[in-house]
Design a protein around this motif. Structure first.
Motif, PDB file in Angstrom:
ATOM      1  N   VAL A   1       0.837  -1.205   0.000  1.00 29.28           N
ATOM      2  CA  VAL A   1       0.000   0.000   0.000  1.00 29.28           C
ATOM      3  C   VAL A   1       0.866   1.247   0.000  1.00 29.28           C
ATOM      4  O   VAL A   1       0.654   2.182  -0.777  1.00 29.28           O
ATOM      5  CB  VAL A   1      -0.947   0.001   1.222  1.00 29.28           C
TER       6      VAL A   1
ATOM      7  N   SER B   1      -8.987  -0.926  -4.227  1.00 29.69           N
ATOM      8  CA  SER B   1      -8.420  -0.801  -2.889  1.00 29.69           C
ATOM      9  C   SER B   1      -8.149   0.671  -2.584  1.00 29.69           C
ATOM     10  O   SER B   1      -8.340   1.550  -3.436  1.00 29.69           O
ATOM     11  CB  SER B   1      -7.110  -1.593  -2.804  1.00 29.69           C
TER      12      SER B   1
ATOM     13  N   ALA C   1      -5.306   1.886  -2.334  1.00 37.06           N
ATOM     14  CA  ALA C   1      -4.210   2.274  -3.226  1.00 37.06           C
ATOM     15  C   ALA C   1      -4.750   2.783  -4.558  1.00 37.06           C
ATOM     16  O   ALA C   1      -4.242   3.757  -5.125  1.00 37.06           O
ATOM     17  CB  ALA C   1      -3.276   1.092  -3.451  1.00 37.06           C
TER      18      ALA C   1
END
Length: 413
Positions: free
Chosen positions: A56, A98, A100
Protein backbone atom coordinates in the motif's frame (compact mmCIF):
# COMPACT_ATOMS: atom_id res chain seq x y z
CA UNK A 1 4.63 32.64 -9.16
CA UNK A 2 1.32 32.16 -11.00
CA UNK A 3 2.36 28.67 -12.14
CA UNK A 4 3.38 27.72 -8.61
CA UNK A 5 0.04 28.95 -7.23
CA UNK A 6 -1.85 26.93 -9.86
CA UNK A 7 0.14 23.80 -9.01
CA UNK A 8 -0.55 24.28 -5.29
CA UNK A 9 -4.27 24.73 -5.99
CA UNK A 10 -4.28 21.54 -8.08
CA UNK A 11 -2.59 19.56 -5.26
CA UNK A 12 -5.04 20.88 -2.68
CA UNK A 13 -7.95 19.84 -4.90
CA UNK A 14 -6.34 16.41 -5.39
CA UNK A 15 -6.04 15.90 -1.63
CA UNK A 16 -9.65 16.96 -1.07
CA UNK A 17 -10.89 14.44 -3.67
CA UNK A 18 -8.63 11.76 -2.18
CA UNK A 19 -9.79 12.42 1.40
CA UNK A 20 -13.48 12.36 0.40
CA UNK A 21 -13.16 9.05 -1.51
CA UNK A 22 -11.10 7.35 1.22
CA UNK A 23 -13.61 8.36 3.91
CA UNK A 24 -16.52 7.04 1.83
CA UNK A 25 -14.66 3.81 1.03
CA UNK A 26 -13.75 3.13 4.68
CA UNK A 27 -16.92 4.60 6.28
CA UNK A 28 -14.85 7.23 8.11
CA UNK A 29 -16.44 10.50 9.28
CA UNK A 30 -15.01 13.24 6.98
CA UNK A 31 -15.26 15.80 9.79
CA UNK A 32 -12.41 14.01 11.58
CA UNK A 33 -10.04 14.90 8.73
CA UNK A 34 -8.49 18.34 9.22
CA UNK A 35 -5.57 20.35 7.87
CA UNK A 36 -5.86 18.98 4.34
CA UNK A 37 -4.00 21.98 2.94
CA UNK A 38 -1.03 21.59 5.32
CA UNK A 39 -0.70 17.79 5.01
CA UNK A 40 1.23 16.06 2.26
CA UNK A 41 -0.29 13.05 0.48
CA UNK A 42 1.47 10.45 2.65
CA UNK A 43 0.50 12.16 5.93
CA UNK A 44 -3.11 12.62 4.80
CA UNK A 45 -3.35 8.97 3.77
CA UNK A 46 -1.88 7.70 7.06
CA UNK A 47 -4.26 9.91 9.04
CA UNK A 48 -7.32 8.38 7.33
CA UNK A 49 -6.28 4.80 6.55
CA UNK A 50 -3.78 4.08 9.32
CA UNK A 51 -2.02 1.44 7.24
CA UNK A 52 1.68 0.64 6.98
CA UNK A 53 1.54 -2.31 4.56
CA UNK A 54 4.51 -2.24 2.21
CA UNK A 55 2.45 -2.74 -0.97
CA UNK A 56 0.00 0.00 0.00
CA UNK A 57 2.72 2.46 0.99
CA UNK A 58 4.54 1.78 -2.28
CA UNK A 59 1.56 3.22 -4.15
CA UNK A 60 1.25 6.13 -1.72
CA UNK A 61 4.88 6.99 -2.52
CA UNK A 62 4.07 6.67 -6.24
CA UNK A 63 1.27 9.22 -5.79
CA UNK A 64 3.52 11.60 -3.84
CA UNK A 65 6.22 11.33 -6.52
CA UNK A 66 3.66 11.82 -9.26
CA UNK A 67 2.22 14.96 -7.68
CA UNK A 68 5.64 16.44 -6.92
CA UNK A 69 7.63 15.47 -10.03
CA UNK A 70 6.67 18.11 -12.57
CA UNK A 71 7.82 17.02 -16.02
CA UNK A 72 8.36 13.37 -15.08
CA UNK A 73 4.72 12.31 -14.90
CA UNK A 74 4.69 10.68 -18.34
CA UNK A 75 7.51 8.32 -17.33
CA UNK A 76 5.57 7.40 -14.19
CA UNK A 77 2.42 6.93 -16.30
CA UNK A 78 4.34 4.53 -18.52
CA UNK A 79 5.31 2.44 -15.48
CA UNK A 80 1.71 2.44 -14.26
CA UNK A 81 0.48 1.44 -17.73
CA UNK A 82 2.82 -1.56 -17.79
CA UNK A 83 1.76 -2.60 -14.30
CA UNK A 84 -1.94 -2.45 -15.22
CA UNK A 85 -1.48 -4.45 -18.43
CA UNK A 86 -1.86 -7.69 -16.46
CA UNK A 87 -4.57 -6.75 -13.94
CA UNK A 88 -7.78 -4.81 -13.41
CA UNK A 89 -6.87 -2.86 -10.26
CA UNK A 90 -3.66 -1.38 -8.87
CA UNK A 91 -3.65 -3.49 -5.71
CA UNK A 92 -5.75 -6.49 -4.74
CA UNK A 93 -7.36 -9.45 -6.49
CA UNK A 94 -10.11 -9.49 -9.07
CA UNK A 95 -12.13 -6.33 -9.69
CA UNK A 96 -12.42 -4.82 -6.18
CA UNK A 97 -10.70 -1.39 -5.88
CA UNK A 98 -8.42 -0.80 -2.89
CA UNK A 99 -7.30 2.32 -1.00
CA UNK A 100 -4.21 2.27 -3.23
CA UNK A 101 -6.42 2.60 -6.31
CA UNK A 102 -8.17 5.62 -4.79
CA UNK A 103 -4.90 7.44 -3.95
CA UNK A 104 -3.31 6.77 -7.34
CA UNK A 105 -6.49 7.71 -9.23
CA UNK A 106 -6.82 11.04 -7.39
CA UNK A 107 -3.31 12.13 -8.34
CA UNK A 108 -3.33 10.82 -11.92
CA UNK A 109 -6.82 12.19 -12.61
CA UNK A 110 -5.74 15.76 -11.88
CA UNK A 111 -2.96 15.33 -14.45
CA UNK A 112 -5.06 14.02 -17.35
CA UNK A 113 -8.32 15.97 -17.03
CA UNK A 114 -9.35 17.51 -20.39
CA UNK A 115 -8.95 21.10 -19.26
CA UNK A 116 -5.26 20.40 -18.44
CA UNK A 117 -4.36 18.81 -21.79
CA UNK A 118 -2.78 21.93 -23.23
CA UNK A 119 -0.48 22.48 -20.28
CA UNK A 120 0.46 18.91 -19.40
CA UNK A 121 -0.36 16.07 -21.81
CA UNK A 122 -2.13 16.05 -25.18
CA UNK A 123 -4.95 13.72 -26.12
CA UNK A 124 -2.77 11.90 -28.67
CA UNK A 125 -0.03 11.38 -26.07
CA UNK A 126 -2.59 10.08 -23.59
CA UNK A 127 -3.55 7.28 -26.01
CA UNK A 128 -0.11 5.78 -25.40
CA UNK A 129 -1.43 4.62 -22.02
CA UNK A 130 -4.48 2.44 -22.90
CA UNK A 131 -4.33 0.34 -19.72
CA UNK A 132 -4.27 3.46 -17.54
CA UNK A 133 -7.29 4.88 -19.40
CA UNK A 134 -9.20 1.60 -19.09
CA UNK A 135 -8.42 1.44 -15.36
CA UNK A 136 -9.39 5.10 -14.79
CA UNK A 137 -12.70 4.63 -16.59
CA UNK A 138 -13.46 1.64 -14.35
CA UNK A 139 -12.42 3.30 -11.07
CA UNK A 140 -14.27 6.58 -11.70
CA UNK A 141 -17.50 4.64 -12.28
CA UNK A 142 -17.26 2.38 -9.23
CA UNK A 143 -15.71 4.64 -6.54
CA UNK A 144 -17.50 7.72 -5.14
CA UNK A 145 -15.18 10.72 -5.56
CA UNK A 146 -17.89 13.32 -4.93
CA UNK A 147 -19.98 15.49 -7.23
CA UNK A 148 -17.23 18.08 -7.76
CA UNK A 149 -14.94 15.63 -9.51
CA UNK A 150 -14.94 15.89 -13.29
CA UNK A 151 -15.09 12.55 -15.08
CA UNK A 152 -12.67 11.68 -17.85
CA UNK A 153 -14.31 10.82 -21.17
CA UNK A 154 -12.67 7.68 -22.49
CA UNK A 155 -13.23 6.93 -26.17
CA UNK A 156 -14.52 3.37 -26.61
CA UNK A 157 -14.58 1.31 -29.78
CA UNK A 158 -17.96 0.89 -31.48
CA UNK A 159 -18.53 -2.17 -33.64
CA UNK A 160 -19.70 -1.47 -37.20
CA UNK A 161 -20.44 -4.35 -39.60
CA UNK A 162 -18.21 -4.47 -42.71
CA UNK A 163 -19.63 -2.44 -45.60
CA UNK A 164 -19.07 -5.21 -48.16
CA UNK A 165 -21.59 -7.38 -46.34
CA UNK A 166 -24.27 -4.71 -46.72
CA UNK A 167 -23.52 -4.41 -50.44
CA UNK A 168 -23.67 -8.16 -50.84
CA UNK A 169 -27.04 -8.28 -49.08
CA UNK A 170 -28.35 -5.52 -51.33
CA UNK A 171 -27.10 -7.29 -54.43
CA UNK A 172 -28.66 -10.57 -53.36
CA UNK A 173 -31.99 -8.81 -52.75
CA UNK A 174 -31.94 -7.14 -56.15
CA UNK A 175 -31.00 -10.40 -57.85
CA UNK A 176 -33.81 -12.24 -56.09
CA UNK A 177 -36.28 -9.51 -57.06
CA UNK A 178 -35.25 -9.66 -60.72
CA UNK A 179 -35.57 -13.45 -60.76
CA UNK A 180 -39.03 -13.22 -59.20
CA UNK A 181 -40.20 -10.64 -61.77
CA UNK A 182 -38.77 -12.68 -64.65
CA UNK A 183 -40.45 -15.83 -63.37
CA UNK A 184 -43.77 -14.00 -63.03
CA UNK A 185 -43.59 -12.75 -66.65
CA UNK A 186 -42.90 -16.28 -67.93
CA UNK A 187 -45.81 -17.64 -65.90
CA UNK A 188 -48.16 -14.92 -67.15
CA UNK A 189 -47.12 -15.61 -70.75
CA UNK A 190 -47.71 -19.34 -70.34
CA UNK A 191 -51.14 -18.75 -68.79
CA UNK A 192 -52.06 -16.42 -71.67
CA UNK A 193 -51.08 -19.03 -74.27
CA UNK A 194 -53.08 -21.71 -72.51
CA UNK A 195 -56.15 -19.49 -72.29
CA UNK A 196 -55.99 -18.63 -76.00
CA UNK A 197 -55.85 -22.32 -76.94
CA UNK A 198 -58.90 -23.11 -74.83
CA UNK A 199 -61.09 -20.36 -76.36
CA UNK A 200 -63.49 -21.79 -79.02
CA UNK A 201 -64.07 -20.01 -82.32
CA UNK A 202 -66.91 -17.49 -82.42
CA UNK A 203 -66.85 -16.93 -78.68
CA UNK A 204 -69.35 -14.24 -77.56
CA UNK A 205 -68.66 -11.32 -75.17
CA UNK A 206 -70.70 -12.92 -72.34
CA UNK A 207 -68.17 -15.68 -71.69
CA UNK A 208 -65.44 -12.95 -71.61
CA UNK A 209 -67.22 -11.28 -68.66
CA UNK A 210 -67.45 -14.67 -66.97
CA UNK A 211 -63.76 -15.19 -67.58
CA UNK A 212 -63.00 -11.80 -66.04
CA UNK A 213 -65.07 -12.66 -62.97
CA UNK A 214 -63.29 -15.99 -62.71
CA UNK A 215 -59.94 -14.21 -62.86
CA UNK A 216 -61.08 -11.88 -60.09
CA UNK A 217 -62.05 -14.87 -57.96
CA UNK A 218 -58.72 -16.49 -58.70
CA UNK A 219 -56.84 -13.33 -57.79
CA UNK A 220 -58.79 -13.07 -54.54
CA UNK A 221 -57.91 -16.67 -53.73
CA UNK A 222 -54.22 -16.02 -54.46
CA UNK A 223 -54.25 -12.98 -52.17
CA UNK A 224 -55.69 -15.09 -49.36
CA UNK A 225 -52.95 -17.65 -49.90
CA UNK A 226 -50.30 -14.91 -49.95
CA UNK A 227 -51.69 -13.42 -46.74
CA UNK A 228 -51.70 -16.84 -45.13
CA UNK A 229 -48.14 -17.46 -46.25
CA UNK A 230 -47.10 -14.02 -44.95
CA UNK A 231 -48.59 -14.73 -41.53
CA UNK A 232 -46.79 -18.09 -41.45
CA UNK A 233 -43.50 -16.36 -42.34
CA UNK A 234 -44.07 -13.77 -39.61
CA UNK A 235 -44.68 -16.48 -37.02
CA UNK A 236 -41.55 -18.31 -38.17
CA UNK A 237 -39.43 -15.14 -37.93
CA UNK A 238 -40.80 -14.44 -34.45
CA UNK A 239 -39.83 -17.91 -33.26
CA UNK A 240 -36.31 -17.82 -34.76
CA UNK A 241 -34.74 -15.42 -32.18
CA UNK A 242 -36.09 -17.60 -29.35
CA UNK A 243 -34.25 -20.62 -30.77
CA UNK A 244 -31.05 -18.57 -31.10
CA UNK A 245 -31.40 -17.29 -27.53
CA UNK A 246 -31.90 -20.83 -26.25
CA UNK A 247 -28.83 -21.98 -28.12
CA UNK A 248 -26.72 -19.13 -26.68
CA UNK A 249 -27.98 -19.82 -23.16
CA UNK A 250 -26.54 -23.33 -23.34
CA UNK A 251 -23.05 -21.78 -23.52
CA UNK A 252 -23.79 -19.18 -20.84
CA UNK A 253 -21.76 -19.67 -17.66
CA UNK A 254 -24.65 -18.38 -15.54
CA UNK A 255 -26.58 -21.65 -16.07
CA UNK A 256 -23.99 -23.36 -13.86
CA UNK A 257 -24.27 -23.19 -10.07
CA UNK A 258 -20.58 -22.95 -9.10
CA UNK A 259 -19.99 -22.71 -5.34
CA UNK A 260 -17.21 -22.62 -2.76
CA UNK A 261 -17.03 -25.84 -0.74
CA UNK A 262 -14.92 -27.29 2.09
CA UNK A 263 -13.82 -30.93 1.93
CA UNK A 264 -14.52 -32.40 5.37
CA UNK A 265 -13.44 -35.97 4.53
CA UNK A 266 -11.80 -37.77 1.62
CA UNK A 267 -11.14 -41.45 1.00
CA UNK A 268 -10.21 -43.84 -1.78
CA UNK A 269 -12.95 -45.19 -4.00
CA UNK A 270 -13.63 -48.82 -2.99
CA UNK A 271 -13.47 -50.20 -6.52
CA UNK A 272 -11.48 -47.69 -8.64
CA UNK A 273 -7.81 -46.83 -8.05
CA UNK A 274 -8.02 -43.55 -10.00
CA UNK A 275 -10.98 -42.15 -8.04
CA UNK A 276 -11.38 -40.44 -4.69
CA UNK A 277 -14.60 -39.79 -2.78
CA UNK A 278 -15.04 -36.47 -0.95
CA UNK A 279 -17.59 -35.25 1.57
CA UNK A 280 -17.95 -31.54 0.81
CA UNK A 281 -19.57 -28.96 3.10
CA UNK A 282 -21.52 -26.19 1.33
CA UNK A 283 -22.71 -24.49 4.52
CA UNK A 284 -26.14 -24.43 6.19
CA UNK A 285 -25.97 -28.20 6.75
CA UNK A 286 -25.69 -28.93 3.03
CA UNK A 287 -23.13 -31.72 2.55
CA UNK A 288 -22.45 -33.34 -0.82
CA UNK A 289 -20.70 -36.57 -1.69
CA UNK A 290 -18.60 -36.15 -4.83
CA UNK A 291 -16.43 -38.62 -6.75
CA UNK A 292 -13.35 -37.13 -8.47
CA UNK A 293 -10.58 -38.54 -10.64
CA UNK A 294 -7.82 -37.11 -8.43
CA UNK A 295 -6.23 -40.23 -6.94
CA UNK A 296 -3.15 -39.92 -9.21
CA UNK A 297 -2.56 -36.30 -8.21
CA UNK A 298 -3.76 -35.91 -4.58
CA UNK A 299 -3.98 -38.10 -1.50
CA UNK A 300 -7.06 -38.06 0.74
CA UNK A 301 -4.98 -36.20 3.36
CA UNK A 302 -4.10 -33.51 0.79
CA UNK A 303 -7.79 -32.82 0.19
CA UNK A 304 -9.09 -32.97 3.76
CA UNK A 305 -10.02 -29.49 5.10
CA UNK A 306 -9.25 -27.95 1.73
CA UNK A 307 -11.49 -25.32 0.12
CA UNK A 308 -12.53 -26.15 -3.45
CA UNK A 309 -14.72 -24.87 -6.28
CA UNK A 310 -17.44 -27.20 -7.51
CA UNK A 311 -20.45 -27.31 -9.81
CA UNK A 312 -23.44 -28.32 -7.68
CA UNK A 313 -26.26 -28.54 -10.24
CA UNK A 314 -24.94 -31.44 -12.33
CA UNK A 315 -27.28 -34.41 -12.43
CA UNK A 316 -26.42 -36.83 -9.56
CA UNK A 317 -25.32 -40.28 -10.64
CA UNK A 318 -23.18 -43.26 -9.70
CA UNK A 319 -19.50 -43.61 -10.60
CA UNK A 320 -18.47 -47.23 -10.20
CA UNK A 321 -21.41 -47.84 -7.83
CA UNK A 322 -20.71 -44.78 -5.64
CA UNK A 323 -23.14 -41.83 -5.75
CA UNK A 324 -21.70 -38.46 -6.85
CA UNK A 325 -23.62 -35.16 -6.63
CA UNK A 326 -21.19 -32.55 -7.88
CA UNK A 327 -18.10 -31.82 -9.94
CA UNK A 328 -14.89 -30.42 -8.38
CA UNK A 329 -13.30 -28.01 -10.89
CA UNK A 330 -9.57 -28.54 -11.43
CA UNK A 331 -6.84 -26.87 -13.46
CA UNK A 332 -4.51 -29.04 -15.54
CA UNK A 333 -1.53 -28.68 -17.82
CA UNK A 334 -1.92 -29.31 -21.54
CA UNK A 335 -0.30 -32.76 -21.25
CA UNK A 336 -2.35 -33.54 -18.12
CA UNK A 337 0.76 -34.34 -16.08
CA UNK A 338 -0.31 -31.91 -13.34
CA UNK A 339 -3.87 -31.53 -12.03
CA UNK A 340 -5.08 -29.60 -8.96
CA UNK A 341 -8.44 -28.35 -7.65
CA UNK A 342 -9.05 -24.61 -8.08
CA UNK A 343 -8.28 -22.58 -4.95
CA UNK A 344 -10.84 -20.06 -3.65
CA UNK A 345 -9.25 -16.96 -2.02
CA UNK A 346 -8.79 -16.80 1.72
CA UNK A 347 -11.92 -15.26 3.22
CA UNK A 348 -14.34 -16.70 0.65
CA UNK A 349 -17.50 -17.96 2.34
CA UNK A 350 -18.44 -21.63 2.25
CA UNK A 351 -21.44 -22.08 -0.03
CA UNK A 352 -21.19 -18.71 -1.78
CA UNK A 353 -21.81 -18.75 -5.51
CA UNK A 354 -18.98 -17.87 -7.88
CA UNK A 355 -19.89 -14.88 -10.06
CA UNK A 356 -18.74 -13.66 -13.49
CA UNK A 357 -18.88 -10.00 -14.47
CA UNK A 358 -21.59 -9.49 -17.10
CA UNK A 359 -23.27 -12.87 -16.48
CA UNK A 360 -26.02 -12.44 -13.89
CA UNK A 361 -28.51 -15.11 -14.96
CA UNK A 362 -30.14 -17.65 -12.66
CA UNK A 363 -28.59 -21.16 -12.70
CA UNK A 364 -30.63 -24.12 -13.83
CA UNK A 365 -31.92 -26.40 -11.08
CA UNK A 366 -30.29 -29.44 -12.71
CA UNK A 367 -28.30 -29.53 -15.95
CA UNK A 368 -29.72 -31.66 -18.75
CA UNK A 369 -27.04 -34.21 -19.79
CA UNK A 370 -28.71 -34.68 -23.18
CA UNK A 371 -28.02 -31.03 -24.10
CA UNK A 372 -24.30 -31.50 -23.34
CA UNK A 373 -24.22 -28.03 -21.75
CA UNK A 374 -20.97 -28.66 -19.89
CA UNK A 375 -19.27 -29.81 -23.09
CA UNK A 376 -20.10 -26.41 -24.63
CA UNK A 377 -18.87 -24.37 -21.65
CA UNK A 378 -15.70 -26.14 -20.47
CA UNK A 379 -13.64 -25.28 -23.61
CA UNK A 380 -13.92 -21.63 -22.47
CA UNK A 381 -12.66 -22.32 -18.91
CA UNK A 382 -8.93 -21.64 -18.42
CA UNK A 383 -6.39 -20.18 -16.04
CA UNK A 384 -4.62 -17.07 -17.31
CA UNK A 385 -0.91 -16.16 -17.18
CA UNK A 386 -1.33 -15.27 -13.48
CA UNK A 387 -3.12 -18.52 -12.60
CA UNK A 388 -6.53 -16.85 -12.21
CA UNK A 389 -9.44 -19.09 -13.26
CA UNK A 390 -11.54 -17.50 -16.02
CA UNK A 391 -14.48 -18.03 -18.37
CA UNK A 392 -13.67 -16.37 -21.70
CA UNK A 393 -11.14 -14.21 -19.83
CA UNK A 394 -13.59 -13.21 -17.05
CA UNK A 395 -12.36 -14.21 -13.55
CA UNK A 396 -14.12 -16.70 -11.25
CA UNK A 397 -14.98 -14.10 -8.57
CA UNK A 398 -15.93 -14.48 -4.90
CA UNK A 399 -16.60 -11.88 -2.22
CA UNK A 400 -12.90 -12.12 -1.29
CA UNK A 401 -11.47 -12.03 -4.82
CA UNK A 402 -10.83 -14.42 -7.71
CA UNK A 403 -10.21 -18.17 -7.63
CA UNK A 404 -6.84 -19.32 -8.87
CA UNK A 405 -4.40 -22.17 -9.36
CA UNK A 406 -0.64 -22.66 -9.34
CA UNK A 407 -1.07 -23.99 -12.89
CA UNK A 408 -0.90 -21.06 -15.32
CA UNK A 409 -2.41 -21.01 -18.81
CA UNK A 410 -4.05 -24.34 -18.10
CA UNK A 411 -7.36 -26.00 -18.84
CA UNK A 412 -10.16 -26.00 -16.26
CA UNK A 413 -12.79 -28.71 -15.98
Amino acid sequence: MAAAAAAAADLTGTKRVMAYALCKHLNVDPSTVSSIEESDIASLFSHIVKSSQDEVMKWVKFSSDFAGSDGKQQALLDNLNQDLSQKSVVLGDGLKPSVADIVVFATVQAFVLPYLFQTRVSDSELQKFPHVLRWMDYIQNIVDFGTTTQKINVAKSVFAPPSHLKKADKGDTESSSKKAISGQKIADKSNGSADSKKKPAGETKAPEKETTAAKDNKTSGEKKKDNSAGKTAEKTSEKAPEKTADKDSECNISILNIQVGLIRKAWKHPSADSLLVEEIDLGDGNVRQVVSGLAKYCSPDDLTNRHVVLITNVKPGKLRDVMSAGLVLCASTEDHTAVEPLIPPEGAKIGERISFAGFDGKPEDVLNPKKKQLDKITPHLRTDENGIATFKGIPFTTSAGPCRSSIRNGNVK
